[in-house]
Design an enzyme around this catalytic site. Structure first.
Site, short mmCIF file in Angstrom:
data_model
loop_
_atom_site.label_atom_id
_atom_site.label_comp_id
_atom_site.label_asym_id
_atom_site.label_seq_id
_atom_site.Cartn_x
_atom_site.Cartn_y
_atom_site.Cartn_z
N CYS A 195 0.79 -1.35 0.19
CA CYS A 195 -0.08 -0.10 0.07
C CYS A 195 0.89 1.14 -0.01
O CYS A 195 2.05 1.11 0.23
CB CYS A 195 -0.77 -0.03 1.33
SG CYS A 195 -2.03 -1.59 1.52
N GLY B 154 -1.42 0.88 -5.07
CA GLY B 154 -2.53 0.20 -4.42
C GLY B 154 -3.79 0.91 -5.31
O GLY B 154 -3.76 2.13 -5.16
N ASN C 126 1.19 0.31 5.95
CA ASN C 126 1.57 -0.38 4.70
C ASN C 126 2.54 -1.59 5.19
O ASN C 126 3.44 -1.45 6.03
CB ASN C 126 2.47 0.71 4.17
CG ASN C 126 2.99 0.12 2.75
OD1 ASN C 126 2.60 -0.94 2.19
ND2 ASN C 126 4.10 0.57 2.35
N GLY C 127 2.10 -2.93 4.83
CA GLY C 127 2.86 -4.04 5.08
C GLY C 127 2.16 -5.31 5.46
O GLY C 127 0.83 -5.37 5.49
N TYR D 271 10.29 -3.69 -8.73
CA TYR D 271 9.20 -3.47 -9.45
C TYR D 271 8.20 -2.50 -8.83
O TYR D 271 7.66 -1.85 -9.43
CB TYR D 271 8.46 -5.02 -9.14
CG TYR D 271 7.02 -4.95 -9.86
CD1 TYR D 271 6.78 -4.99 -11.13
CD2 TYR D 271 6.08 -4.88 -8.77
CE1 TYR D 271 5.42 -5.08 -11.59
CE2 TYR D 271 4.71 -5.14 -9.18
CZ TYR D 271 4.37 -5.05 -10.63
OH TYR D 271 3.21 -5.20 -10.96
N SER E 50 7.62 -0.78 -15.74
CA SER E 50 8.78 -0.95 -14.98
C SER E 50 10.13 -1.74 -15.26
O SER E 50 10.85 -1.62 -14.38
CB SER E 50 8.24 -1.81 -13.54
OG SER E 50 7.48 -2.97 -13.93
#
Ligand code: SF4
Length: 476
Positions: A12, A38, A112-113, A252, A293
């Protein structure tokens, strides 16, 4: 055959600002530049110092705030979140920031995680009477906070942060302060910036450029960044820290214009391409990269080999990334809608196609096919990272190891499956050296390489151990 990892794994983006007259608007623009992290939900909570008010919904940020909802988010401070979720976690109740109202205060929380002990903690908390409103790991921290009984909110938070394990970058907002915390391994990037007298915190530095903020410094593992009307204070919630920055951020996830640990992501990707050229040269006529990417790595490969870089693949900008499509069928359809091979560039040519990674193999097979349909004489696939063979427990959405093609097939087999003339991956050393060892004295120069080699930088809990043991049993 597949073994499910616990439900919610996410990647996120978070953003926060303290003390700015346009806090919610700046948070919106900051989140906009983090949208690549996200696309399934977004939200912002602001405070005027008296109350906290928020809006969140499923969908892209611009859709979530398309009816003037931002105008209601008054106050000088705000935090926001863009959310990526697996199919199982796709419900409004899981969209962040979460807003909790306690008897004498409120708290907004964004994360985030992924926690590796969320299941155990959740069970313990439920046994003690906690009622969870969502299936997200994030709520665990709020319950732990509520139970902690020290003399201050910050001390309560430190106690709670020492109980959660795994990958986390948290952002918290109360009426009195904005707080950010990074896990003891620093898996996810998190940086501090400044606009005039106002501090901002963001998942990636590209958000600072968008909102006109100056970079101040990265948040270090185990740190608690507290911003209030007296300014910025830095505390530690643990001394037991090391750097294990997610190497996939460089490969990425992150935007090429972001810097992580002082290393520009585009430059790191270009070096991955150069290194790949040294490790896996092939005679060819053109080099092309899978947008977006892999373009930087393709430029690096071309520069090193002298083979011209060409736009052999074009992306339709208005289709979301295939990585987020929930089903195999939709994923394949997604690739078709999203990419086109340029006949004028590849027809009759020996093409080197650079991609950043192969996850399931579906996308690579389809792209090789697109190039052949457009007349490519040969298609040589070069991957700018090592094979992804192990599950990530720290926040990346691979639910099962059986989904990872490299966990189940050899490189030669994958080459046949995707229909390429040859296939080579970047070596582990190649990746570590190409990123540039931001912390040279730490393992892998401060990177997490577990996705590639199973060397998990944290202790694992029963759930993860059992999961890995079941994989070993499967592969015997
Ligand atoms: S296991 Fe892989 S994806 Fe997960 S944090 Fe480590 S490098 Fe990143």
């Amino acid at each position: 055959m597949s073994t499910e990892i616990r439900g919610l794994n996410e990647e996120c983006g978070i953003f926060g600002i303290w003390n700015h007259p346009s806090a919610a608007q700046i948070t919106y623009y900051g989140l906009h530049s983090l949208q690549h992290r996200g696309q399934e939900g977004a939200g912002i909570v602001s405070t005027d110092g008296v109350t906290l008010k928020g809006h969140r919904n499923l969908g892209l940020l611009a859709d979530v705030f398309k009816h003037g909802e931002l105008d209601d988010l008054v106050g000088k401070s705000a935090i926001g979140h863009v959310r990526y979720a697996t199919a199982g976690g796709k419900s409004l109740s899981n969209v962040q920031p979460f807003l909790f109202h306690f008897h004498n205060s409120s708290l907004a929380l964004a994360h985030n995680g992924n926690l590796i002990n969320a299941q155990t903690l959740r069970q313990e908390l439920e046994e003690e009477g906690a009622i969870f409103q969502t299936s997200s790991d994030t709520e665990v921290l709020a319950h732990l906070l509520k139970r902690s009984q020290t003399e201050s909110f910050v001390e309560d938070l430190k106690v709670a942060l020492n109980k959660v394990k795994g990958g986390f970058a948290y952002m918290l907002l109360t009426e009195n302060e904005l707080i950010a915390a990074l896990d003891p391994n620093g898996f996810r990037p998190l940086s501090i910036g400044k606009i005039g007298d106002s501090y901002v915190i963001a998942s990636e530095t590209c958000a600072f450029d968008t909102v006109g903020a100056e970079f101040v410094r990265d948040v270090e593992p185990g740190e608690l960044i507290i911003i209030d009307d007296d300014g910025l204070h830095i505390e530690k919630f643990t001394e037991d820290v090391k750097h294990s920055i997610c190497s996939m951020e460089y490969v990425y996830f992150a935007r090429p214009d972001s810097n992580i640990a002082g290393i520009n992501v585009h430059s790191a990707r270009k070096r991955m391409g150069k290194r790949l050229a040294k490790e896996a040269f092939v005679e060819a006529d053109v080099v092309t990269g899978v947008p977006d990417s892999s373009i930087s790595a393709a430029i690096g490969y071309a520069e090193e080999t002298g083979i011209p870089y060409e736009l052999g693949l074009i992306k339709n900008r208005y289709v979301a990334r295939t990585f987020i499509e929930p089903s195999q069928e939709l994923r394949e359809q997604g690739v078709k809608m999203k990419l086109s091979a340029v006949r004028g560039v590849v027809e009759g040519k020996r093409v080197v196609m650079i991609d950043d990674s192969i996850v399931r193999g579906t996308t690579s097979r389809r792209i090789v096919q697109l190039l052949r349909e457009a007349g490519a004489a040969e298609v040589h696939v070069r991957i700018a990272s090592p094979p992804l063979a192990f599950p990530c427990f720290y926040g990346i959405d691979i639910q099962t190891r059986s989904e990872l093609i490299a966990a189940n097939y050899s490189v030669d087999e994958i080459c046949r499956i995707i229909g390429a003339d040859s296939l080579t991956y970047l070596s582990e050393d190649g990746l570590v050296e190409a990123v540039g060892k931001p912390y040279p004295d730490e393992p892998y120069g401060g990177l997490c390489m577990a996705y590639f080699n199973g060397d998990y930088p944290t202790e694992l809990f029963d759930y993860e151990k059992e999961y890995l043991a079941s994989l070993e049993a499967e592969s015997r």
